[in-house]
Structures are given as structure tokens and as C-alpha cells.
Design an enzyme around this catalytic site. Sequence first.
Site, mmCIF file in Angstrom:
data_model
loop_
_atom_site.group_PDB
_atom_site.id
_atom_site.type_symbol
_atom_site.label_atom_id
_atom_site.label_comp_id
_atom_site.label_asym_id
_atom_site.label_seq_id
_atom_site.Cartn_x
_atom_site.Cartn_y
_atom_site.Cartn_z
ATOM 1 N N CYS A 45 -0.059 4.152 1.685
ATOM 2 C CA CYS A 45 -0.442 5.124 2.731
ATOM 3 C C CYS A 45 0.657 5.411 3.747
ATOM 4 C CB CYS A 45 -1.731 4.717 3.430
ATOM 5 S SG CYS A 45 -1.616 3.232 4.439
ATOM 6 N N ARG A 91 -3.089 3.608 12.395
ATOM 7 C CA ARG A 91 -2.666 4.838 11.711
ATOM 8 C C ARG A 91 -1.735 5.651 12.588
ATOM 9 N NH1 ARG A 91 -8.383 6.147 8.615
ATOM 10 N NH2 ARG A 91 -8.362 4.205 7.425
ATOM 11 N N LYS A 137 -12.394 -4.864 2.286
ATOM 12 C CA LYS A 137 -11.848 -3.960 3.289
ATOM 13 C C LYS A 137 -12.785 -2.771 3.427
ATOM 14 C CE LYS A 137 -7.727 -1.202 4.298
ATOM 15 N NZ LYS A 137 -6.305 -1.014 3.979
ATOM 16 N N LYS A 166 -11.630 -7.576 6.376
ATOM 17 C CA LYS A 166 -11.310 -6.796 7.550
ATOM 18 C C LYS A 166 -12.212 -5.589 7.671
ATOM 19 C CE LYS A 166 -7.786 -3.600 7.249
ATOM 20 N NZ LYS A 166 -6.449 -3.096 7.045
ATOM 21 N N CYS A 180 0.862 -1.180 0.000
ATOM 22 C CA CYS A 180 0.000 0.000 0.000
ATOM 23 C C CYS A 180 0.897 1.228 0.000
ATOM 24 C CB CYS A 180 -0.883 0.005 1.251
ATOM 25 S SG CYS A 180 -2.211 1.239 1.161
HETATM 26 C C1 PBG Z 1 -3.231 0.019 4.666
HETATM 27 C C2 PBG Z 1 -3.592 -0.775 5.855
HETATM 28 C C3 PBG Z 1 -4.257 -0.336 7.001
HETATM 29 C C4 PBG Z 1 -4.393 -1.432 7.833
HETATM 30 C C5 PBG Z 1 -3.801 -2.505 7.199
HETATM 31 N N1 PBG Z 1 -3.326 -2.098 5.957
HETATM 32 C C6 PBG Z 1 -4.667 1.025 7.359
HETATM 33 C C7 PBG Z 1 -5.791 1.665 6.691
HETATM 34 O O1 PBG Z 1 -6.417 1.158 5.784
HETATM 35 O O2 PBG Z 1 -6.053 2.800 7.088
HETATM 36 C C8 PBG Z 1 -5.046 -1.421 9.172
HETATM 37 C C9 PBG Z 1 -4.683 -2.540 10.072
HETATM 38 C C10 PBG Z 1 -5.048 -2.318 11.486
HETATM 39 O O3 PBG Z 1 -5.834 -1.428 11.848
HETATM 40 O O4 PBG Z 1 -4.549 -3.098 12.312
HETATM 41 N N2 PBG Z 1 -1.874 -0.072 4.379
#
Ligand code: PBG
Length: 336
Positions: free
Chosen positions: A132, A215, A205, A258, A130
Site C-alpha cells: 500500500c 495513512r 487485521k 490489530k 505490504c
Molecule cells: C499496511 C499497514 C497499515 C498499518 C500497518 N500496516 C495501514 C493500513 O492497513 O491501512 C496501520 C498501522 C497504524 O495505523 O498505526 N501496510
Amino acid sequence: MPELRSRLQVDLPGERRPRRLRSSPALRRLVRETRLDPAQLVAPLFVVSGRERREEISSLKGHSRWSPDLALAEARRLARLGVGGVLLFGIPDAKDAEGSGAAAAGGPVPETLRKLREAKLPLVSIADVCLCEYTDHGHCGVLRGGEVDNDATLPLLAEAALAYAEAGADVVAPSAMMDGQVAALRSALDAAGHLDTAIMAYASKHASGFYGPFREAAGSTPGVGDRKAYQMDSANGREALLEMELDAGEGADLLMVKPAITSLDLLALARQRFDLPLAAYQVSGEAAMIEAAAERGWIDRRTVVLESLTAIVRAGAQVVMTYFAADVATWLREDR
Ligand code: PBG
């Protein structure tokens, strides 16, 4: 009050007394329908650059950001406990608009992957794919006119996945929720000869409040706006099944949902529909709720952790990402 008692006597249909099988620990163990196994658990690991660097993550009790050498030591500990795999998230030293750190071969994720490959641990290495954590704006893709541009993001995700495959990832896990991301990764991996690198799709997701602690750990809260234009509306279940179908069609090897706690219905439905392995991610907010309540003495931590994970598996997941992987593996050993 003998008369009253006989008046209240109920005729039980004698054969139906399900309590019989609950009457001793041995009987309960014998007929238990769902068993947890450390081999099905995956521990998320946050990695940073450097050496002997460890920063505790305040929002995720018991978890740290590790430099690759310490991440390897942590992976060794997990492997000894029988945990099935690790899921790597990288936190770069510098971020930019394109999230270019995601594909840097010298970044903390590829470096950790090379160490894991060298150590030949009996542990599956999975790399989250990802942007982010790598973008200065915190969104999962590149921005064009303030919006996340789906198709411009795909090659960047594919490049990151390639860097991880080259460093030895067994599995890459695209989590950006860009349409076509699984196909983009599969064709890039195949073209480079990484036919055996598997893809675990974050297929379903939802945009969720449960990602808050993550985050904070990854410093990936979007600077402006939210993720609702690419992550799914949590009200939608049929759309979740469509996402899974598309990802399966694009070549996903495992399908993930998730957050886990809000997706148990989807796991049960997906179990009927798809023959691919199903995974669920018990995300940071789910873990944080348990930790916080346990800290106050409102719930028993061990009981609730095991109960929640058992329910996730009962619903249909055979692989579970969980921040409790090490704890659970330890407890399951003690119970044997
Ligand atoms: C994005 C990603 C996220 C999580 C896993 N992969 C963050 C998001 O989508 O904001 C969240 C996992 C967690 O909350 O434990 N790279």
C-alpha cells in the site's frame, strides 16, 4: 446519628477484604499481575530515501520520516532505552500500479536494514510487508478489473520479503491481508535459504477507522474505494480466530492482532488457543486519541498510555507495537 449508623452496619465476611493488598505502593507493586517491560515493545519507524532527511509526521506526534542514516540513529536511541524492536515502513520516492518499490533492494527499508545489521544493535529488526505504501492507487495489492487480485499479489509480497530478508531483517511482517500470504513468504524465504527469518503475521487485521493517521504518514490512503474486500469486518471474532489458525498453519512464528483496543477479546481467546507468541499493534488512531485528549488536558498522558498498554498485555499480548515505545521505556526506567 449513632443509631442510624449501627442500623446500616453491614456484616462483611471478614476474610474477603481485597482492599488490604491495595493499601500501600509496596503492596500494590508486590501483587501486580501484569508488568510492562521495554523489551516487549516495538517502535514503528517510517523511512525515506536520502541522507540527513527528517520530516515530522503531523498526524503522529513525536514521529518522523527518517532517511536511513537518521533511522539508524533513532534505532540506537531506542536500543539504549531497552526497547525490544523496530518495525520499518518504507515511503518510496515514486509509486506505481504494481508497488514495485516494495521489493527494490535500493529502497529505504533494505538500506536501513543493512545499516541495522552492520550496527549489531540489541534490537529486533522487523519489516512490514505490504504494497500500500508503494502503489499509486494505495491498495495493498495489485488491481485486476478494479479489484485487488489476491493470487497475483502473493509473488510481489514474497519478493518484497526476500529483499528485506537479504538486507538483514530478523522478522518480516506481512500486513496485506491476502489469503496465503504467510505460506507464500515462508516458501520463498526457505527456497532462498532464509530459514531463520521469522514471520510475524498480521493475522487478525480488521478494516478500521483507527489507521487514519498512519495513512497520512505513509501517503497510503486508497485513491478509490476502501480495504473492506481484504481486511476483516470488525464485527467478526470467530473469523479472526480462523485467520490466526490459518496463519499458524502456514508457518507464522508470531501472530498479531490489530487494532489492539478493539481486539482485547481476541487476544484473550487466542491466548487460550495458540501457543505461539501473540502480538498486538496499538495503531496510529489509538495513539492519536490519547495525544489529542492529553493535549487538551482531558486525560493524563502518561497514566493513560501505561494503562492502555498494560491492558493489552493483560489481555494476552506479549509483544506490543506502539508509538509510545520510547516514552514508556523512559518512564519504566525512572520508576525503577
Ligand atoms: C499496511 C499497514 C497499515 C498499518 C500497518 N500496516 C495501514 C493500513 O492497513 O491501512 C496501520 C498501522 C497504524 O495505523 O498505526 N501496510
